[in-house]
Structures are given as C-alpha cells and as structure tokens.
Design an enzyme around this catalytic site. Structure first.
Site, mmCIF file in Angstrom:
data_model
loop_
_atom_site.group_PDB
_atom_site.id
_atom_site.type_symbol
_atom_site.label_atom_id
_atom_site.label_comp_id
_atom_site.label_asym_id
_atom_site.label_seq_id
_atom_site.Cartn_x
_atom_site.Cartn_y
_atom_site.Cartn_z
ATOM 1 N N HIS A 132 0.824 -1.223 0.000
ATOM 2 C CA HIS A 132 0.000 0.000 0.000
ATOM 3 C C HIS A 132 0.854 1.267 0.000
ATOM 4 C CE1 HIS A 132 0.213 -0.109 4.556
ATOM 5 N NE2 HIS A 132 0.088 1.189 4.431
ATOM 6 N N ASN A 190 4.462 4.423 10.274
ATOM 7 C CA ASN A 190 5.252 3.206 10.449
ATOM 8 C C ASN A 190 4.948 2.145 9.394
ATOM 9 O OD1 ASN A 190 5.462 3.682 13.922
ATOM 10 N ND2 ASN A 190 7.216 3.100 12.664
ATOM 11 N N SER A 191 4.074 2.469 8.440
ATOM 12 C CA SER A 191 3.782 1.500 7.386
ATOM 13 C C SER A 191 5.055 1.141 6.639
ATOM 14 C CB SER A 191 2.774 2.088 6.396
ATOM 15 O OG SER A 191 1.480 1.965 6.892
ATOM 16 N N ASP A 203 1.240 -7.769 2.325
ATOM 17 C CA ASP A 203 1.354 -6.336 2.049
ATOM 18 C C ASP A 203 2.814 -5.906 1.884
ATOM 19 O OD1 ASP A 203 0.878 -3.686 1.717
ATOM 20 O OD2 ASP A 203 -0.224 -3.393 3.587
ATOM 21 N N ASN A 216 -15.501 7.605 7.812
ATOM 22 C CA ASN A 216 -14.199 7.154 8.315
ATOM 23 C C ASN A 216 -13.790 7.948 9.549
ATOM 24 O OD1 ASN A 216 -13.952 5.249 6.358
ATOM 25 N ND2 ASN A 216 -12.511 6.404 5.094
ATOM 26 N N PHE A 224 2.529 -3.265 8.779
ATOM 27 C CA PHE A 224 1.601 -2.638 7.823
ATOM 28 C C PHE A 224 0.285 -2.158 8.396
ATOM 29 C CE2 PHE A 224 -1.626 -5.900 6.745
ATOM 30 C CZ PHE A 224 -1.035 -7.078 7.161
ATOM 31 N N ASP A 225 -0.003 -2.452 9.655
ATOM 32 C CA ASP A 225 -1.277 -1.962 10.205
ATOM 33 C C ASP A 225 -1.268 -2.112 11.716
ATOM 34 O OD1 ASP A 225 -3.783 -0.826 10.118
ATOM 35 O OD2 ASP A 225 -4.836 -2.599 9.402
ATOM 36 N N ASN A 227 -9.322 -4.053 7.264
ATOM 37 C CA ASN A 227 -8.534 -2.919 7.731
ATOM 38 C C ASN A 227 -8.679 -2.781 9.244
ATOM 39 O OD1 ASN A 227 -6.908 -0.689 7.543
ATOM 40 N ND2 ASN A 227 -8.537 0.699 6.855
#
Lengths: 717, 717
Positions: free
Chosen positions: B82, B650-651, B218, B324, B667-668, B209
C-alpha cells in the site's frame, strides 16, 4: 471450486482427540460403551445409567419444550430461563414485572403457580414393543404398512393412557427397526420459585443467540406439586411438593478445560444416519432451493412493506420468521459444506456397502437397501412441486385458512381417532387461532404477490411435475395466474372475520356448498393435496419397512470398525458425553471454553440486550467471588462450552461431571453447529451451558435466597 | 456509571509482562536503555543502534508516505504494497494491469520507473540545533516566540538544502525543548521490481482494515537508482543501481509467540505526553463533539442523497470520509475510555507534580508549568467556535474555494518565504485542484444544508464565542441564516468553472474588487479568520516556550521511577522493541499472534476483497511449504502480531529479530489500538506485520523470482 479444508497443527490434534465424543446414546446402550465412557473420564458405573426409569436418569424430565432435572427431594426442578419463560410471563403483571425484575419466592407460600397448560413429564416406563407395532404391518407395503403401524401405535397409546396421570407415546429407533412405548407421569402443578431478571437470564438475547462467548444466566427454578394423595393434580392450594424418585446433586467443584462432562435430555430430531443421496439432496438441492424460494418471499414482503406502512406491520412477524429460516438454512448449508458432509457420507456409505457385499447378511439386506435407495431417488421427481405447494399452504394467510376450513369439512365427519393428525378435535383450537390472526396479518395485495412468487416458480416446472387441479386454479401462464388471483381475491368474502367464523362453525355440507371464490379454489385443489399426502404416506410406509436394512448394515459395519451406533434423535431421553472444549473458531482465533463476569462488563452497553442489572454490576465490581471463582485464575465463571452432542430439545439438559454431579445447564449451540443435525463435526460442534457456580453465586450474593441454596445442598458461603 | 476494567487472571499477567514495551525511542536514547533491551531479548549491541546515520539504521528510509528499508547492496528496497501502490498504479495500463496481476521484473531492464514524484529519503544527518533555533526566541513570548522559531528553522533549512540532492527539516523533541536538523538524501529514481497481485497485497482490503487476524501479503520490492556519478538523479535509462550505505539481511528463521522483535521507522504523531487537562479535553469534549458534529453533516448528506441521485454521487467521497472520521474518532474515544486514560493520566500527573514540589527544580519549572496549564485551560473558551469554523472551510466546496481564493490574494503579494504555509507558490497547484474538483463535488442545495448544520450550532454558542464578522455573514438566527445562504448561493457565479479559473488567475487587486456574493462573504470573514490564526500562533509560541518545563519535570519524575522518556512521535526515525504477542480480544476470545494460509482459504469468497488468486489457492492446496512452514505446527505463516509501539507513518517499517535480521514488515494496527496515539495500553496495543516467510514463499513457489531471492541472500529452496 470446492475448497477442501486444509487441516493444520493444533486444529488437527483437537479434531482427532474429540472424534469419539459424537453420539446421543440410548441409556440402554451405555453399558456396551462403558469402556469408552471410562476412557473419556467418567468415574461412575455405566450400568447404573442404563435404565432411564431409575436414578439418576429418572431425575431428568421433559418440561415446557425442553428438558429439566429434579435437584431436591421436595421437587425443586431446574431448567432454562427460556424454557420457563412462559411461566414467568404468566405471573407478570404491570405492577409485578417478573420478566424485568426476576423473582425470588420468600417461602413456599410465595411460590407462584405456572400457566395451567405447563407440564413436566417424568419417564416411568420405556418398553420395547416392536412386535406389537409391526405384527399387522409385516407382509404389507406402502400405505398399508404405514396405516398398520399407525393403528397399532394409536391402540397402544390409548391402552397405556387409561392409567391415571400417564402420557404415552410410541417412538421408533433406527427408522422402523425398533419401537418403544414411552410412559410418562405428567405433573400438572408447577410453580415458579426463582428466576433471575431477563437481563441476566437472557443477557445478549438475539444478538448473542447461537454465539460464543456467551454471558447469560439462563436458568430458572421451579417446584413440582402433586395432590394430597401424591398423584398428579391440577393446581390447588392444598397440593404438596412432589417427591421425585431421585434428584441430582449440584457440584461444589467447577469445571475446567478438558474436564469430562455428560448430559441427559430429550433431543428432538437428527438426520445423521440418512443415506448419502439424502445428504446430497439436502446440500445440493433442498437448502439452496429453500433459501432461494424464501428469499423470493422476503423480497415480496419487503417491497410491499416499502410501499405500505400498514402492510409492513401486518407482515413483520412473517418477515422475521422468513429471515430466521433463511439464516438457519444458510448456516446449515455453510456448515455442511465446510464439513464436506456430502463427500464424507458418500465415502462412508460406499465403504459400508463394499463391506456388506462380503457378508452373508448381504443376501437379506441388500435388496431392501436397493429398494430404499430407489424410493429415495424417486423422491426427486416432484420435490420442487411439493416444496412450493407446502409453502403455498404455510406462507399464506387467507389461502391457508381456506385450505384448513376445507380440509376440516372432510375430516370432521370421521371418528376422531381416524381424523388426520392436525385436524382432530384437539387441533381445532389452533385452526381457529390461525383464522383469527388473519385479521391482523393479512393484506390481499401482499398475499397475491406471495402466491405469485410461488406459483410463477411452479409454472416453470417441467410438465411431469404439474397437477391438473393446481393448473386449473392458478393457470399455466403468468397472465393467467394474475387473472386467477384477481378473481379469487377480488371476489372472496373470506377476508371478513364474521364470514370466517361462520364457515368454521358451519356443517361440512354447508362448507361443501360454499361458492366463495377462495373456498372453491381450496376445494378444487383438495384432490391434488390429498393425493400428495397419500403418496407421501405410502412412501413413508415403505421407507419404514426398508430403512431398517440400511441401519442394520450400518450397525454391522460400525461394529466391525469397533464402534457403536446411536439411533437418530427422536425426542426420547438420550445421554451424551464429552469434555469442556475450546473452539478454534477460525485461523488464529481461539474461543476459551469458560467465560467470566468480566465479559458481562465488556459487553454491557446499558441498553437491551446488554443491560445487566445494577445489582449484578455492583456485585461484579465488588468482586466477592469467594467459593465460586475459578481456583486457578481467580475469575468468576458464567457459561461454559463443551463438545457434547446436542440438538433442539436439549435446552435445560443437566450437564454432569465425572462424579455425576450437576455442573451446568445446557442452553444453546454455537452457530457453526447448526449443521450438526446432519453431521457432528468435532472441529465445530459445541454446546453452550450456564455454569452452576454462576447460578449459585447469583443466589448467594446478588439476589440471595439462602433457604433455597440450603435445600439444594449447596448452602451460601 | 464509569466501569473500571476488572482485570483477571491471564489478562493481568500479560498486561504486567508487556508493560515495558511501550516507547518510540530516539536511536540516541538506546544505549541508555541497553539493559532493558537486553532483558527483553535483544542479542546485539544497543550502542550500534545509537546513530541513525550508520548501519543498520541508515538502511531504514522514508518512502512514499511510509517507511522502507534497503535489503540488498544494489539498492533493493522493501516496503508495503500500500505504500508503493501509487507506483504500481502508475505502471498499470488497460493491457498491463499490474494492480490485478502483480509484477515480477524479468531482469533489471524490466524494472519499471516509478511516478516521477515518488521519493525515498536516506537520513544522512541528525544534528542538535537547539541553540541556533532558540537564539532569537529566548526572551520573547507568544507570537514573537513562534515567529523567531519559524524564521530560524526556515533559515537553517534553506542553508542545508543548498547541498545537492538534500532535503532538510527541523524537528523538535519534547515539545520545544530540543531541536534537530534532519538531513536526508533524496533519491528520485525508484523502480518497481516485484509486486504481488492486489488480491494478495491487499487481501481483505477495507473489511480487514484495522483487523486481526489478517492475511495480507502487504509488501512490494523497489530498487533505487542514481545517476552515473552516483548522485541522486531523475529517471534516466543511464542511471545505475544505488549502493546504499548498508542493508538489512532477511532472516531465514521465522518468529514464534514470545519472540523478541524490534522495529525502526518514521511514526507520524502521538500525544502521549500531553497534560492531564488535554487528555480530559480530548475524551470529554473533542472526540464526542467531533463525532456529533460530523454525524450531523453525515445526516445532511444522506438526507440530500436520498432526495437526489446526482447529489448522492457528488458527495459520495465526502460522505465516505466523514464516516471514516466518525469511525476513527469513536474508536479512539472507546479505546481511551476502555483504558481509563483520563484517570490514569490525571493520577500520574498529580504524582509527578507532588514529586516535583519536593525537588529544587520546582522553583524554575513550576511557574512555566502553571502558565502552560493556564493557557491550555484558556483554550477551552472558544474551542466550539474554532471547531465549527475549521469545518466550515474544510467540509464545504464552494465556500472553501472562495476562502482559498481570498486568502491567496492576501498572500500572493508577499515574498514566497513569508507567505503562510499552505498558500506558498508550491501550494497553488493543490488549491487549483480543489477549485477544479468543485465541478464534480458541489451541489448548492447540499452545501447550504451543510453550512446550515454547522452555523446553526454556531448560533447556539454563548455570546462570548461569537465573532462580529461571522455574525454579519451568517446572521444570528436560523431565519437570518437561511436568508443569508439563499442570498450568497443564489447570487454567486463562483459555481461556474470559468469564473473560478478567472478569479484564481486574477491579480490580488482584482480579487479584492470582486462583488461576487461568496467572495464578498469570504472577504468579510477574513479578518476573523486571520485573528483566530494569529491567536493560535501566539498560543503555540507560548506553549513551545512553556511545555519544555512540563517535559523536564516528567523526565525527572520518570528517572526517579527508574525509566526513560521517549519524545512524542514527530515523523523522525524511531526504534521500538517488544515481542510477538497474542491479543486477548475480549472475555474468552484469544487471537493467536500468527496467521496461516489456512485463514486465506477460510476467508476466501471468490469476491473482492476475498478473492485470492488461483495460483495462490493452488499452491496452498498443494501444500509445499518446505523451508517456510512453522517448524512446530507445520503451518505456513502469513502475518504476525506484536506489541511494538507504532503509529501512522510506520507503514513498511522493518521488523527485526533479536539478531537484527528482517523478519517482517509492519503494515497496520488493530482497531483497539486507534487510541494508542494518546495512550499505549499493553492489553490492547498491537501492530500487524507481514511475515517474511510468506513473502519468500510467494517469491519461491507462487510467483517465482529466483534471481531476486538470490540477490536478497535467501535463495529459493
């Protein structure tokens, strides 16, 4: 693509370990599997469980629509809050809201009589009567076989019920192989002794239904009373507590993951031993088709409901029930696919038949098995038509009413015993109720749209499935159907309550003469419906005659594999055993088998259904769990999970530990187990129980009843 | 009632054990906590991590909006799918759909240039410049302090960026106590080397998510190129692979529950060291108020969208972003309440102040702390108004455009460096873009309803919060508001694209002269908005001056408690350490810290976002996991979970094992960790990483690239 489940690591180990825990055993079978019971962790003597008319199994009774058990010498009986809900509701008034507040009887005088039709049944006899039932049937086939079994059963029941206070029934095990006469003492004076508030007994309600982790205190305590002569009696202030032949002892120790547990109760119906073809039919046709057809009806009601607020209200309940049906069928389908049930059953059956071919019994059994399979295969020929016509009479209001009134006119002239089940004298109240509810639940526009949805599907069926009478009433094209429905619903006066009452009360001859459009339609359909019924009974008779061969082969094959076969569930008393078991819900997600009061706090929103009463929240906050908490973690348990084999009807079933003490009450299954009526998958089949420690803690610290705890043999701490 | 969490059993043990793992440490702090690192399981030398311009930390780079790391001597760089999605998208064409199909470069010639504005930044300098930044500011207060810091920073950055290929910035640590000049080498030629299909890289998409368990691959591999002279250069076929100063080695061993892990990256922003009053404001006012106000806007758009399909389409994107925002704010609120963050911070701050009172530093620090707290308390006076006016310019289309054009006319005559951030020359393209999108995203009826929702709230504020200019434009009663909006939106021609283009291109003097209703409104509002901005800068200046005292006290207090303080995140390179950790999600529900390919099969519906590519399903079915599977369970890992301290930015961060080898890419986070920007709660804070074993297996068995695996030092099995 069919995705076969890739079983890995821990999941695999758990599955293999749990495999032996499938089974709803007849008590009489337990001695023969005593070794398995012992290996599973049972400390007692399996032989002591063999007779369901003796202790401890005679403490287990049918109550309401579920199971209960006696827990004191003076007739205290525990079951689920939801099984006794009618009793709580019956005793609630605007100024005494027992549903919201719960109830703690101050003393025996404070115990509140249940609704008069509430019953508990204690099994006092369970005798094999196969020869008496089949005596006249042997040599017959089809409808004659069916009628002979039906007549013999009715005669036996009538004879049995001559004794005062007895309710009798005939149950078949292994689909026609064995027949038993079940004698039950029917207690008619039950009283409400202790019920938690709805927000404890049914904490989570629909949201948590079928779900684990669970946090409901789903229990209620009743007491059975009998007349001064000790015999079953209607409520009277002079009645005395019933002294049951035995009662269960509540455990003071709790359960932990891996512990042996067993359960006794009255599971309703399972299909585990159906043929591979029937499994395939269920998965490949019946479930997906039912979902599609019911979704069609749901769409109709929702579309009509958008257009008219009044229609939306009238059909709210039917819509809800359609949605429930769709959800259940979808869940069952999903589960059977996940468990690869069709392939598993097909391979198992093929192996059984291959084994049978090598055995001398093949000669007698194989021809019956072949015939049974041919009959089952034939069943496919008109299954779409029969499904649609079944829904025509169950998912309509006015049409159903007209069909009932018409059929009643056919049955009423017969002697009551010869009248079709559902149309006997005792059924008339129910029919009248349905005719009455049309007033609130019927809208001609919606019903026409529902019938259109069903009959359009019917019209698309191949000619071989068509019935002349149905074609005559509804036509064979959409245009003809629309015209026919306009004619029927435009002209009928059956929508008026007075007219329905008049026809319900009218003589058969007068009903036959009615020229009301919808009654004429019902009368026109009648020969077709009777023909279908007759064909079904003939088929059922033959299957009752032929299936025992299939069961016999299965029993032999399993014996060779070293295991026993339990009969499919049929609302008779059964025993399951297994263990307190976590659930590997999905990759990386494990559900522990015990919940704690912490979960009540976590779920609590203050709004229904997560609105735990303040006294409970306060008590959790205070944290006085001494004597009830899990000794290892210090946590206060609420519910627990096991791999016990259960199905509908097991609600309220006592869950016992290895010493035979009461540790829990069964009250639900997990969603993944919806398909267990066909296949027990050890990876997913779980039963949900309320922990007796939670019940005792509530009765000690939150809504105290020290006298009751003392009577239960587990005094307050 | 405020329900304090009742911590029980295992949850408690886990919480205490994990407590030490909070922290986004400056590399320079690591030697001082070397003992903790070692105790946590780190095998290396903490001193080797102290300098972020040396190996291994100089292998960690900013890339796209996230973090990446070099993994080969020839400039291979891994980051998230992503984070590199723009590069994949840029290279996709109707006949070459790299999003759907993924991409494996056949050789270096096949490596595809990224979009020209895609950048990677290697940190080459990190120098303390506190004295230079504060030289002119010391002695000043308010706006003057702010401007002095701003001017000194701008001068330093300009000086630094004179060097070729450098991007510089000034970062403050501990809210104004320390300042650092960050020098970064900016690489401008990045190329796409290896990307999995979208259905692997983003498996689960929005549905998954913030969720665990997770099953996304990812990751994406890029390569950095430089000019023939070895210096950063725009793309050219003559460019050569960049040789990074160091690179990470991919581990061949995997991770298991409990293993030590550490992570380096560029976390964006946290508020952990804000005052107790700011915590209370966030939980008690800002989050619930924002949710309520945004829900009001959501309702407006949904109601208007029901009435008009065209309006629904125009506002679909804004509606999604409102939803969101509401979801995020609600999640943060829920998390902070669950963690009892306000009480925790309040008690901690009170203890700190009590300790400070006993220390000699109290004399110098306490007055500043008191002043800072008074300023923060004052901030409450007009917070409702400022929130609403902020939304007026961010949640409208035409009004925002008019305000931007008006402000641009104010800023354009100034020298570029003196122009307000957001209105400098380099920002004009963005403003033009916003003016352009009005064409597709504006409907006067909806905008009037949105402004009505906001300004009705404004009108209800107490008089002290009112601004004369705002009252003048929108009136002080709902009726006046309606009339004003009819007048503004009825008369404006700013809805025409040509007119907007004309005004965007017009001279400041011409804009000032415009009589268009909405520009007149913007001009009327201008002095109020500038005043608010000026007040905010004055306040920010004072807080920058005063907060260091609060931080100094906190650092001293923590030192006395035996622990160190990391500065709140600010997009500079930080290091976290912790361990592979399960999540006790809720009562009786445990999430294991590693997922397996079995979960991909379980989740797969064949439809987006659970539409794993057939080659992946086939490979899972085939089950050739040799060399990649978990040695204990035999399962093939996909993602893993840790308690590492992370936040947005931090992704793509590399996750290293105790030996410093690359085991995963962050990644999340989990949903429960949304509130971690304010409070790290060890019970719930988790970070989600893709397992390098999954990446390697995909590159070996599913979409093979043996050459690449060899270059990465982990050849195919």
């Amino acid at each position: 693509m069919r995705i076969r489940t890739v079983m890995l690591g821990a999941a695999m180990a758990l599955a293999l370990e749990a495999k032996a825990d499938e089974g709803m055993w007849l008590p009489s079978q337990l001695p023969s599997i005593a070794k398995n019971l012992k290996a599973a962790g049972f400390h007692g003597d399996a032989a002591a469980l063999a007779d369901l008319t003796r202790a401890p199994l005679n403490a287990v009774v049918r109550v309401g629509g579920g199971t209960g058990s006696f827990v004191s010498a003076d007739g205290l009986l525990v079951t689920n809050h939801h099984v006794a809900f009618g009793v709580i509701q019956y005793n609630s008034k605007p100024d005494r809201d027992l549903i919201t507040n719960g109830y703690v009887a101050a003393d025996r005088a404070g115990e509140l009589p249940a609704n008069p039709d509430y019953r508990a049944r204690v099994t006092v006899g369970f005798d094999k009567v196969t020869d008496r039932i089949l005596g006249q049937a042997r040599g017959e086939t089809g409808r004659a076989y069916y009628d002979a079994v039906d007549a013999a059963s009715k005669a036996l029941v009538a004879e049995c019920e001559k004794a005062d206070g007895l309710k009798c029934s005939v149950a078949t095990m292994f689909y026609g192989r064995d027949f038993y006469l079940v004698k039950q003492l029917e207690l008619r004076d039950l009283r409400l002794v202790y019920a938690p508030p709805r927000a404890i007994g049914n904490y989570g309600d629909e949201t948590d239904n079928f779900m684990w982790p669970r946090h409901a205190g789903d229990f209620t305590i009743l007491r059975a009373y009998v007349g001064p002569d000790g015999k079953p009696a209607d409520y009277s202030p002079d009645n005395k507590p019933y002294h049951p032949p035995s009662h269960l002892q509540i455990a003071t120790d709790g359960v932990a993951e891996g512990d042996f547990v067993m359960l006794a109760g009255y599971p309703g119906i399972t299909y585990r031993h159906r043929t591979a073809a029937e499994f395939a039919d269920q998965v490949q046709w019946r479930l997906p088709t039912s979902v599609a057809v019911l979704k069609g009806l749901q769409d109709v009601i929702e579309a009509q409901g958008h257009a008219s607020q009044d229609a939306a209200i009238r059909y709210a309940s039917q819509l809800q029930s359609l949605k429930n049906g769709i959800k259940r069928f979808s869940g069952e389908l999903e589960g059977l696919q996940r468990s690869d049930a069709v392939v598993g059953r097909r391979e198992d059956e093929a192996a059984m038949l291959a084994w049978l071919a090598t055995q001398p019994e093949a000669k007698t059994l194989k021809p019956d098995i072949d015939q049974a399979m041919a009959l089952i295969a034939q069943g496919k020929d008109v299954r779409e038509r029969d499904l649609l016509l079944g829904l025509l009479s169950s998912q309509t209001q006015l049409m159903r009413g007209a069909l009932n009134v018409d059929r009643l006119a056919v049955e009423r002239p017969k002697p009551d015993a010869a009248r079709e089940t559902g149309y006997q004298a005792r059924d008339e109240e129910l029919i009248q109720g349905q005719l009455k509810q049309i007033q609130r639940r019927y809208d001609p526009k919606v019903e026409k749209a529902l019938v259109t949805s069903l009959m359009t599907r019917y019209q698309q069926l191949p000619p071989a499935q068509h019935l002349a009478e149905v074609d005559k009433v509804f036509g064979t094209t959409p245009a003809a159907l629309a015209k026919a429905l306009d004619a029927i619903y435009g002209a009928t006066k059956f929508g008026d309550e007075a007219e329905r009452n008049r026809l319900f009360a009218a003589s058969p001859a007068d009903v036959e003469k009615s020229t009301d459009a919808i009654l004429v339609a019902a009368r026109t359909l009648r020969p077709a419906l009777l023909r279908i019924e007759d064909e079904k009974k003939g088929r059922d008779g033959d299957l009752l005659r032929l299936r025992p061969a299939y069961m016999q082969a299965l029993i032999g094959y399993r014996e060779k594999q070293g295991s026993a076969v339990y009969p499919d569930a049929n609302s008779t008393l059964r025993v399951s055993y297994g263990k307190v078991t976590p659930l590997l819900a999905r990759d990386a997600v494990t559900y522990a088998p015990l919940t704690t009061v912490q979960g009540i706090v976590e779920k609590n929103t203050g709004k229904v259904p997560f609105d735990a009463p303040q006294p409970l929240l306060d008590a959790i906050h205070k944290g006085d769990f001494t004597g009830y908490a899990d000794p290892k973690t210090g946590a206060m348990p609420v519910d627990f999970l096991s791999n016990l084999d259960t199905t509908g009807g097991n609600s309220g079933s006592p869950v016992l530990n290895a010493k035979g003490e009461l540790v829990g009450l069964n009250f639900d299954s997990n969603w993944e187990a919806v398909s267990a009526s066909w296949k027990y998958d050890p990876r997913y089949k779980r039963a949900i129980h309320v922990d007796m420690r939670y019940m005792r803690w509530l009765m000690d610290k939150v809504y105290p009843s020290p006298a009751l705890l003392k009577e239960l043999g587990v005094p307050a701490r």
